[in-house]
Design a protein around this motif. Sequence first.
Motif, short mmCIF file in Angstrom:
data_model
loop_
_atom_site.label_atom_id
_atom_site.label_comp_id
_atom_site.label_asym_id
_atom_site.label_seq_id
_atom_site.Cartn_x
_atom_site.Cartn_y
_atom_site.Cartn_z
N LEU A 2 0.84 -1.20 0.00
CA LEU A 2 0.00 0.00 0.00
C LEU A 2 0.88 1.26 0.00
O LEU A 2 2.02 1.23 0.45
CB LEU A 2 -0.92 0.00 1.22
N CYS A 3 0.30 2.33 -0.49
CA CYS A 3 1.00 3.61 -0.54
C CYS A 3 1.36 4.10 0.87
O CYS A 3 0.53 4.08 1.77
CB CYS A 3 0.10 4.63 -1.23
N GLU A 4 2.59 4.55 1.04
CA GLU A 4 3.05 5.01 2.36
C GLU A 4 2.37 6.30 2.79
O GLU A 4 2.26 6.60 3.96
CB GLU A 4 4.55 5.34 2.29
N GLU A 5 1.95 7.06 1.78
CA GLU A 5 1.43 8.39 2.05
C GLU A 5 -0.03 8.33 2.52
O GLU A 5 -0.36 8.84 3.58
CB GLU A 5 1.57 9.19 0.75
N CYS A 6 -0.88 7.65 1.77
CA CYS A 6 -2.31 7.64 2.11
C CYS A 6 -2.72 6.31 2.73
O CYS A 6 -3.74 6.22 3.40
CB CYS A 6 -3.15 7.91 0.86
N GLY A 7 -1.93 5.26 2.49
CA GLY A 7 -2.26 3.95 3.05
C GLY A 7 -3.53 3.33 2.48
O GLY A 7 -4.05 2.35 2.99
N LYS A 8 -4.04 3.93 1.38
CA LYS A 8 -5.29 3.45 0.81
C LYS A 8 -5.08 2.71 -0.51
O LYS A 8 -5.47 1.57 -0.69
CB LYS A 8 -6.27 4.61 0.60
N ARG A 9 -4.47 3.43 -1.44
CA ARG A 9 -4.30 2.86 -2.77
C ARG A 9 -3.00 2.06 -2.85
O ARG A 9 -2.07 2.28 -2.07
CB ARG A 9 -4.29 3.99 -3.80
N PRO A 10 -2.92 1.12 -3.81
CA PRO A 10 -1.68 0.35 -3.96
C PRO A 10 -0.53 1.23 -4.45
O PRO A 10 -0.73 2.15 -5.23
CB PRO A 10 -2.03 -0.72 -5.01
N LEU A 28 4.76 4.85 -3.31
CA LEU A 28 3.56 5.70 -3.30
C LEU A 28 2.57 5.26 -4.37
O LEU A 28 2.93 4.60 -5.34
CB LEU A 28 3.97 7.15 -3.59
N CYS A 29 1.34 5.67 -4.16
CA CYS A 29 0.37 5.50 -5.22
C CYS A 29 0.56 6.64 -6.20
O CYS A 29 1.26 7.60 -5.91
CB CYS A 29 -1.06 5.49 -4.67
N GLU A 30 -0.09 6.56 -7.34
CA GLU A 30 0.15 7.53 -8.37
C GLU A 30 -0.29 8.94 -7.94
O GLU A 30 0.39 9.93 -8.17
CB GLU A 30 -0.62 7.11 -9.62
N GLU A 31 -1.45 8.99 -7.29
CA GLU A 31 -1.98 10.27 -6.82
C GLU A 31 -1.00 10.98 -5.91
O GLU A 31 -0.70 12.16 -6.08
CB GLU A 31 -3.30 10.05 -6.04
N CYS A 32 -0.52 10.24 -4.90
CA CYS A 32 0.36 10.85 -3.91
C CYS A 32 1.71 11.22 -4.54
O CYS A 32 2.30 12.23 -4.18
CB CYS A 32 0.56 9.93 -2.72
N ALA A 33 2.17 10.38 -5.46
CA ALA A 33 3.44 10.69 -6.14
C ALA A 33 3.33 11.99 -6.91
O ALA A 33 4.24 12.80 -6.93
CB ALA A 33 3.82 9.56 -7.09
ZN LIG Z 1 -1.30 7.37 -1.74
#
Ligand SMILES: [Zn+2]
Lengths: 171, 360
Positions: A2-10, A28-33
């Motif tokens: 899971l994404c380190e930033e949001c913990g929601k998306r892969p 990170l997920c793409e959004e957070c990146a």
């Molecule tokens: Zn994320």
Amino acid sequence: MLCEECGKRPASVHITKVVNGEKTERHLCEECARELEDFSFSFQPNFTIHNLLAGLLDSAKESPIGVNISQKIQCPFCGMTFNQFSQYGRFGCSQCYGSFHGRIEPILRRIHGSHVHTGKVPRRTGGKIRLKKEIDKLKRQLEQAVKKEEFEKAAELRDKIRELENQIGRE
Amino acid sequence: MSLENFINESASKWMEGNGPESDIVISSRVRLARNLADVPFPHMMNKEQSEKVISEVYDAIQNNRVLAGDFELIRMKDLSKLERKALVEKHLISPALANNEYGAVLLSRDEGVSIMINEEDHLRIQSLFSGQQLEEAWDLCTKLDDVLEERLNYAFNEQIGYLTACPTNVGTGIRVSVMVHLPALVMTNQLNRIFSAIGHVGLTVRGLYGEGTQAIGNIYQISNQITLGQAEEEIIDNLNSVTRQIIEQERTARGLLLKEKKIKLQDKIGRAYGILSNAYILTSEEAMRLLSDVRLGIDLKLIDNINPRILTEMMVILRPAYLQKLAGKELSPAERDVRRAKIVRNRLSVKKTKDSGGVY
Ligand SMILES: [Zn+2]
Ligand SMILES: [Zn+2]
């Protein structure tokens, strides 16, 4: 993963960063990146006046025994201490280079492998450099003239030096 | 040209895709860091000092007859967060400038030059060209620098050159970079070898998102790391010759793929084209990955009827802020994915002959 930033998306974006030989990895997920790329990658948000004040207060609170000598070196023009500089990695003003003289060279050599500029010289400053070199030459001649007690020539040289120094001051 | 145009106009000069070696080199950029001698660096300035720097730089440009009419001053405080991001996505300003309320930028009409004011340094003079044109970009930057210097008192030291806020930029203050599209080197797993060699000659590589070897759309940015001890021309020559070698290797890899794995390659490219022409939801990661395949197909003449510019254009247009600016409203990530797919579908349905670039 899971994404380190949001913990929601892969986590689909993996960033490896090497700073001074130290490796950090971020997943990170793409959004957070995207967010990171757009805004946090500049170091600006971390550096505010608040940080600066906090830094000043912290170093004031420390006991004199623990204070490193380098912390006391301060730029008289902008107030930045060498310790702050080493924390933030940025100078406060162009005069800091002079204020922290002697400590900068090793840093520059480590970053660039050199501490001597060989590139472009601004035309105006370039003129100043030439004037300064001319003044140095005249000063050496003046010394000689004084030694030889050629006072008339010495007076002439002194006037010339003054003129050139004024010229530098005007520019 | 109005501010709206800078943000909405889809094509900047650097995106035209007609520069030398543009099948591999997307763009060339030169950026010079400069500071005024008598003002603290931007992170230490107050509002009045920031304003003073902006007006001094603006006056220096206005003082030049040729340049006066060509540049437009835009202050960050007059832009919304979205508008700033859109300028970042067009590579016209940096994220650091977008974050500074007291920052400003002087943009040339063709968007080939931007003079950022109160970024990390007082001035960042940037020029951006399509394809491999570092010398041209340097020539333009240094001429502008000369004009500005006539009026501005730069912080310069005989021994260490142009003084900058961060010691990593001191000396020449120059950062030169090329953006390259390297799909064949990625497919043939040769990048790590090449990139580690690059590190040894004072250059760094980063992908579209951050540093490291993972890039989106097989697009990488190579730039100089050292700014002190080498002259500007040496730094440019160095990057130029490394870029030439990379171009050579990418072309060799492309040729090899075409010779030995043609069916697999055609399949990959055809699938990418198929998804892009029919998808209703596209994340930017997926879009860029597939667009990279399609662009490779165009370069290798496995696909025709699509303008090769598509990759460069989409690189900007499909970014979140830009998408939202085009839509004229805020969009959630899910809405953006739908919108992104629609733009790509439309773009691919336009044949090259009718290609006008104005289909968004
Ligand atoms: Zn994320
Ligand atoms: Zn200082």
